[in-house]
Design an enzyme around this catalytic site. Structure first.
Site, short mmCIF file in Angstrom:
data_model
loop_
_atom_site.label_atom_id
_atom_site.label_comp_id
_atom_site.label_asym_id
_atom_site.label_seq_id
_atom_site.Cartn_x
_atom_site.Cartn_y
_atom_site.Cartn_z
N PRO A 5 4.38 5.02 -11.01
CA PRO A 5 4.41 4.11 -12.17
C PRO A 5 3.51 4.60 -13.31
CG PRO A 5 4.31 2.84 -10.15
CD PRO A 5 4.10 4.28 -9.76
N GLU A 7 2.60 7.74 -13.92
CA GLU A 7 3.23 8.92 -14.50
C GLU A 7 4.35 8.51 -15.46
OE1 GLU A 7 5.62 12.99 -13.18
OE2 GLU A 7 5.62 11.27 -11.83
N ARG A 8 5.15 7.58 -15.06
CA ARG A 8 6.26 7.13 -15.90
C ARG A 8 5.75 6.42 -17.14
NH1 ARG A 8 9.59 5.89 -10.44
NH2 ARG A 8 10.30 8.04 -10.20
#
Length: 142
Positions: A5, A7-8
């Site tokens: 999450p 990273e996104r």
């Protein structure tokens, strides 16, 4: 897997910032570039395109700001981060493409920041999980 999450969210932040930067670059160029004896910003279509791009960039920033707030509070789930990633990177590609059009042929010359933004934008929809996978993760959470 626990960091996906975040990273996104980072990818979404980058996408929103790139969309914002593309709009600023296109507005600055449209103010100085002349065609038919007037600057490009004098043309209604140019103004409308840039207004739409500015609205898209603002919406992306607003979504990212909301996700950052949720992340700091420990409330951003995988589906929320996936939604931000796919939506912001789609907007980034749309905005950068439309802003590049303002530059005409100069948009493909790598000395112009918009050309580098255009070249870099496409991969955003792939890494961190493809946007199709992001949509599947969001759909599963509905």
């Amino acid at each position: 897997m626990e960091q996906l999450p975040q990273e996104r969210l980072i990818i979404a932040v980058t996408a929103a910032a790139a969309a914002d930067t593309a709009v600023r670059e296109a507005v600055a160029y449209a103010k100085e570039r002349e065609a038919f004896g007037q600057d490009l910003l004098s043309f209604q279509n140019t103004r409308f395109v840039l207004a739409e791009c500015a609205a898209d960039a603002l919406a992306a920033r607003t979504l990212v700001d909301s996700c950052i707030t949720r992340h700091v509070a420990g409330e951003l789930d995988a589906a929320g981060a996936s939604l931000a990633k796919f939506w912001c990177t789609d907007i980034q590609n749309k905005v950068v493409d439309r802003c590049l059009q303002i530059f005409g042929g100069y948009g493909y010359i790598m000395e112009y920041p918009i050309a580098r933004m255009y070249a870099a934008a496409r991969v955003q929809k792939i890494y961190g999980g493809t946007n199709e996978i992001m949509k599947e993760l969001v759909a599963r959470s509905l």
